[in-house]
Design a protein around this motif. Structure first.
Motif, short mmCIF file in Angstrom:
data_model
loop_
_atom_site.label_atom_id
_atom_site.label_comp_id
_atom_site.label_asym_id
_atom_site.label_seq_id
_atom_site.Cartn_x
_atom_site.Cartn_y
_atom_site.Cartn_z
N SER A 41 31.14 -4.50 0.78
CA SER A 41 30.00 -5.60 1.04
C SER A 41 28.89 -5.24 2.38
O SER A 41 29.13 -4.22 3.06
CB SER A 41 30.98 -6.70 1.47
N ILE B 244 26.16 -4.55 4.96
CA ILE B 244 25.81 -3.69 5.36
C ILE B 244 26.29 -1.80 5.14
O ILE B 244 26.04 -0.54 4.67
CB ILE B 244 25.72 -3.15 7.17
N ASP C 110 41.43 2.92 4.97
CA ASP C 110 41.56 1.37 6.55
C ASP C 110 41.24 1.76 7.77
O ASP C 110 42.33 3.08 8.03
CB ASP C 110 42.81 0.68 6.29
N ASN D 283 31.64 1.67 10.34
CA ASN D 283 30.60 0.52 9.87
C ASN D 283 31.95 -0.51 10.05
O ASN D 283 31.41 -1.56 10.44
CB ASN D 283 30.02 0.65 8.62
N TYR E 22 34.81 -11.12 20.62
CA TYR E 22 33.83 -9.86 19.83
C TYR E 22 33.58 -8.96 20.48
O TYR E 22 32.87 -7.23 20.56
CB TYR E 22 33.44 -10.83 18.94
N VAL F 168 22.99 -10.59 10.95
CA VAL F 168 22.98 -9.85 9.73
C VAL F 168 23.43 -11.05 8.86
O VAL F 168 24.47 -11.60 8.55
CB VAL F 168 22.98 -8.37 9.35
N THR G 78 25.52 -11.54 6.31
CA THR G 78 26.46 -10.69 5.44
C THR G 78 27.16 -11.64 5.24
O THR G 78 27.98 -13.07 5.62
CB THR G 78 26.65 -9.47 5.65
#
Ligand code: NAD
Length: 315
Positions: free
Chosen positions: A12, A14, A63, A88, A153, A186, A188
């Protein structure tokens, strides 16, 4: 130039947009190994890749939290040759820390930070031996500046940035390139999932004031921030391809110039108080200023939408 590129987290967002953009390159400069944790989710990527599937794009399982899957994936690539690695895969976590478990926080660190470390432990030695390779990491503006209720995060992305800043010095000795891509918001799956998890969060462990702050300030403005400032995955992919193809790629690249004034505050004050103060005022004292800033940003976005260039990005 023909580059073997390997991406993580391509089911999914980016990762998918970038893998497809490079696989569809008109000059056919890339062979893309697009990886994902769960191959049952490969349909959107297959559909988007279309006729390039099996030609300039191959899908593989990987993974980032499983060393064996990384090894198996890299071993399945001819001569283990990866010219460009795009790290990513990532996940978000929002909310008051008193409402999050240590296990939830560890999963974020394990994916966002140790995921990159695991990839590099497998791929870096080959790149060093060949004295060529470009490591591209999808970091975040939160890798240089923390944001309310994104504590863990931001910590995971700060870890990524510190790790890369150290590694970049060694990489230079081996003629390797390392680039951190730092998007702002972004739109997403990431944004949708983080918001939904935030809405469902059990806030009983937080005091009333904190719970209220999270619900009525943070979550209330969340969607508006993404609508006003948010880029598309394709925008970020476009920036990233330019960095991959640049002769002298920069170490850091922010994809959203509307966000740059905020990150610049950090460098303007060595004491570090300025950005914290401004964020505080924006969030707690100036609801009106906050709305006015968002409107101003919308205007800037409208005016700059048409121009795009690596030196002066439109976003
Ligand atoms: P996304 O959720 O669409 O993509 C993240 C991908 O990572 C997903 O495909 C997911 O399956 C994958 N992933 C998660 N854990 C994994 C694991 N253990 N192994 C392999 N893959 C795994 O969201 P996105 O916005 O495209 O995020 C991509 C990157 O961009 C992330 O690193 C994220 O931190 C970063 N980023 C996102 C935003 C944003 O606002 N969306 C902003 C700045 C940076």
């Amino acid at each position: 130039m023909y580059l073997d590129t390997n991406f993580s987290g391509c089911s999914s967002g980016i990762g998918l947009a970038l893998a497809v953009k490079m696989a569809k390159d008109e000059q056919k400069r890339f062979k893309v190994y697009a990886t994902m944790r769960n191959l049952a989710k490969k349909e959107p990527l297959e559909e988007a890749a279309g006729r390039r599937l099996g030609k300039t794009l191959e899908i593989k399982q990987l993974d980032v939290c499983d060393e064996q899957s990384i090894k198996a994936c890299v071993n399945s690539i001819p001569d283990r040759r990866i010219d460009v690695l795009v790290s990513n895969a990532g996940m978000g976590l929002i909310g008051p820390i008193e409402c999050q478990t240590i296990d939830e926080m560890k999963t974020v660190m394990d994916t966002n930070f140790f995921g990159l470390v695991r990839l590099l432990k497998e791929i870096l030695p080959d790149m060093k031996r060949r004295r060529s390779g470009h490591i591209v990491i999808i970091s975040s503006v939160m890798g240089i500046q923390g944001i309310l209720f994104n504590d863990v995060y931001a910590a995971s992305k700060f870890a990524v940035e510190g790790f890369c800043e150290s590694l970049a010095i060694q990489a230079l000795k081996f003629k390797l390139q390392l680039s951190l891509i730092e998007p702002g918001p972004v739109v997403t799956e990431f944004e949708r999932k983080v918001f939904e998890d935030g809405m469902k969060m059990d806030l009983s462990a937080a005091d009333e004031e904190t719970a209220e702050m999270f619900t009525n300030i943070y979550l209330k403005n969340y969607k508006q921030i993404f609508q006003s400032l948010g880029q598309s995955a394709e925008d970020v992919a476009e920036h990233t391809v330019k960095i991959i193809l640049a002769e002298n790629p920069p170490f850091r690249h922010q994809t959203n110039t509307l966000y740059t004034p905020m990150t610049t505050l950090k460098y303007a004050d060595p004491n570090g108080d300025l950005p914290i103060d401004i964020f505080y005022k924006m969030v707690f004292h100036h609801d009106k200023i906050f709305s006015a800033s968002l409107n101003f940003i919308k205007l800037l976005r409208w005016r700059s939408r048409k121009s795009f260039d690596l030196g002066k990005p439109s976003q």
